[in-house]
Design an enzyme around this catalytic site. Sequence first.
Site, PDB file in Angstrom:
ATOM      1  N   ASP B 165      39.999  55.122  31.253  1.00 47.90           N
ATOM      2  CA  ASP B 165      41.273  55.857  31.245  1.00 47.90           C
ATOM      3  C   ASP B 165      42.286  55.239  30.282  1.00 47.90           C
ATOM      4  O   ASP B 165      43.339  55.804  30.065  1.00 47.90           O
ATOM      5  CB  ASP B 165      41.859  55.910  32.671  1.00 47.90           C
ATOM      6  CG  ASP B 165      41.867  57.322  33.244  1.00 47.90           C
ATOM      7  OD1 ASP B 165      42.420  57.503  34.345  1.00 47.90           O
ATOM      8  OD2 ASP B 165      41.343  58.238  32.573  1.00 47.90           O
ATOM      9  N   ASP B 212      33.964  49.570  41.232  1.00 52.53           N
ATOM     10  CA  ASP B 212      35.185  49.123  40.562  1.00 52.53           C
ATOM     11  C   ASP B 212      34.767  48.236  39.389  1.00 52.53           C
ATOM     12  O   ASP B 212      33.704  47.610  39.427  1.00 52.53           O
ATOM     13  CB  ASP B 212      36.062  48.308  41.523  1.00 52.53           C
ATOM     14  CG  ASP B 212      36.933  49.207  42.383  1.00 52.53           C
ATOM     15  OD1 ASP B 212      37.596  48.682  43.288  1.00 52.53           O
ATOM     16  OD2 ASP B 212      36.947  50.439  42.145  1.00 52.53           O
ATOM     17  N   ASP B 214      35.338  45.445  38.409  1.00 51.83           N
ATOM     18  CA  ASP B 214      35.032  44.027  38.614  1.00 51.83           C
ATOM     19  C   ASP B 214      34.076  43.809  39.776  1.00 51.83           C
ATOM     20  O   ASP B 214      33.872  42.683  40.213  1.00 51.83           O
ATOM     21  CB  ASP B 214      36.316  43.228  38.869  1.00 51.83           C
ATOM     22  CG  ASP B 214      36.968  43.623  40.181  1.00 51.83           C
ATOM     23  OD1 ASP B 214      37.514  42.747  40.871  1.00 51.83           O
ATOM     24  OD2 ASP B 214      36.908  44.812  40.526  1.00 51.83           O
ATOM     25  N   ASP B 309      39.676  57.448  48.374  1.00 47.19           N
ATOM     26  CA  ASP B 309      38.315  57.182  48.850  1.00 47.19           C
ATOM     27  C   ASP B 309      38.148  57.610  50.313  1.00 47.19           C
ATOM     28  O   ASP B 309      37.260  58.410  50.644  1.00 47.19           O
ATOM     29  CB  ASP B 309      37.959  55.710  48.658  1.00 47.19           C
ATOM     30  CG  ASP B 309      39.134  54.762  48.918  1.00 47.19           C
ATOM     31  OD1 ASP B 309      39.138  53.664  48.354  1.00 47.19           O
ATOM     32  OD2 ASP B 309      40.028  55.138  49.701  1.00 47.19           O
TER      33      ASP B 309
END
Lengths: 143, 704
Positions: B165, B212, B214, B309
């Site tokens: 993004d 995600d 990380d 979520d």
Amino acid sequence: MSGKPGGSYNDVGSLIDQLGLGAIGYREFGKPKPAAMPVADRPQPVTARAESSAAIRSFPAGRDEEETTARVRPAASGSPLAFTFERLRRQAIGSSVRAPTLTLALPERSAVSAEALGWGRRQRTWAEIFAELEAASRSRAVA
Amino acid sequence: MLLPLLAALVAAYMIVATPLPLEWQALCAVGMVAAILLMRRVRSRPMLIAMMVLSLLASSRYLYWRITQTLPVGPQHDAWDLFLASGLLLAELYAYVILLFGFLQTAWPLGRKPVPLPADDRLWPVVDIFIPSYNEPLKVVRPTVLAALSLDWPRDKLRVHVLDDGRREDFRRFCEQVGVAHITRPDNKHAKAGNINAALKKTNGEFVAIFDCDHIPTRSFLQMTVGTMMADPTVSLVQTPHHFFSPDPFERNLNTFRKVPNEGELFYGLIQDGNDFWDASFFCGSCAVLRRTALEQIGGIATETVTEDAHTSLRMHARGWTSAYINIPQAAGLATESLSAHVGQRIRWARGMAQIFRVDNPFLMRGLKLGQRICYANAMMHFFYGLPRLIFLTSPLGYLLLGADIIAAQGWMVLAYAAPHVLLATVTNSAVQGKFRHSFWSEAYETVLALFILWPTLLAFINPKLGKFNVTAKGGIVDRDYFDKDIARPYYFLFLANVVGLAVGAVRLFTHAEHADTVMLNIGWTIYNLLIIGCALAVASEARQVRRSVRVRVQLPALVRIGADARTHEVTTLDVSDRGVAIKLPEGVRVAPGDPIRIILIPQRSDVWLRGTVRRVAHGVLALELDEMNMEQESALVNALYGRADAWLQWRDTRAVDRPLVALREVARFGVLGGYRFARWLAEEIVSRLSGRRSQSHPQAQSP
């Protein structure tokens, strides 16, 4: 120290063993490339065992170490340093710390009962008890 | 069936509602506590449920007594008493509901096992791996991408996509270099949810795994999860735990990493497993696989709230889809680096959950089963603890400082009713969740966050449209020791107020205390509050991170070559990070700092040498710093450190199980430490301000 990297290393096997996932039928994709340890000044050629990219592995609990080290064992078993490779292969270097599990085949504990030992239980009446006591006291008196 | 239930209800009512004089209530309390301590010795699931029932009976009895006999109504009380008393009662009712729902949620953790995939891997589905990113640096995202590429899955059925993004050029180059898709969109509408929805339109895999940026997956992730979805076509989601290999601010600042379970362990270790029993495990945004058709049916990832979520899985559940939770850590990531980042993340979660509670209330939404309603409601209502926690932290001050009659009852009577309520709940929670949350730590976690989530949750509850998505900062470091004044500021006042309350209470007790028992009870409560607030202040003392990279303690086989020596040594690592390795020095090897060194991690699987420099040699341990790595080297490091299938399995096992008294002692110790640090900082601030004022009013003469 020189020679091939010894011992087995199996993270998937460890996962399956620790979680009891023996029937998971894990497959590996992507061929691992084990390192070649050069001997003295001369690097040794490595001939890896050819295997399919989707070798099916099932890992029952207590699997054979021969199977786990198949990937890293060199095919050149006729090498003069084979004894060194064999010694190193037997060294297991685990990436996870597990306490050793002892399986003691102890007999099942069971209560011991008089009947089991063949001791019969005889119910005596109060009259019999007193009679025996009386008889015993008379015999002492006689002695 | 009905008759035993009726009999049980009657018996329960009698236990709850029978009024007793003080002596008998005290005996009843002792009996209940003794019973729970005995029951605790029997380790079985039915006994745990029995403990929950007994604890709920004790709490119900306390609340019944509170409502029917202790409200300050009547001519001898004023409106102020009633106002404060109502606040405390509402807070206690909230705590009771959370306790009840919590027990229901965790009554029977399912402990689901992975399901084997079909024997023929040609039948395995195509999986799209989504790695969304917005403003995280590339160095944070690289390991996740490299690990995703190493997932054990047929190569032609594995598609990795970086959803960028930020539309960054370095990301595009990196994706091109490693051979993954770089997906962008022209705007950033709806943040992460919009990012994923845009990518859904450009991909077509049957399943979508989301990480995600990380959260680095192990190579076994897909084989541990997808089988469940293939075996049951109604499963829309398989969620796995979020595991963190770095300490969160609590763990770092209090030095409790891997000694005390962190804040997230309760949720991922127990609550989600319990939710699975009720078919209510919900999506947590990462480390999960979703079924594309289920997502498409609900219109993609939900965009109306900032916790997209949980909202997404709520909608899937309402449509009749099921979910699954595999309680095996198969991915790991970085915890929040600083307390302020941690607080920011929790504010977002709290806001989002309040929004969902308002927009799609689980009690009112159609299509949900009763167990799902309770589990979702508890997950959302949990974040409303801000106000109740503040009430608990200040209630005794109402009596000590303001003389308000908050509980219209004799102190010993309060103790006789409250003690079993508190003790039974503590012992039961310890038995149920002791592996995942130590006693009294919930109070510490909630106290730190209470004041910060209070306003956002209230605002979101009133108007769900208010609120924006704040990306949690990842990858930064705390580069110095400092006291986070911004986070700690609200707690100064709370701490000082309680200190004043304690002082006033002590004076009252030792002078003319009319109701000595009530004063003592409030003093005891105040001392407990001071310890909890002190703990919150201790957390605000940020400890400097010594290293830029997080080191993971792990024993891996390795080969090393040191300096010009051509010999290769077999060694074992002690810890590994993305920048360095510590190994046991081989015997007879001489090495000095500055020597070049090469290392292969897990030589049975890799032949890639990593180059580095020896930094330290001491006590038989060698620490090396790795040089810049090429892609192959970086991939080898990532696979060895993060990609092993069993990488995170034993982290839970190394911790001590909860012992409430020990936990209380630990929390108290941190409370005293935090209070001391705060007092010292306050004294230094006062002294420095005073000396600053003195030097301003009497400036020293300038030397000629």
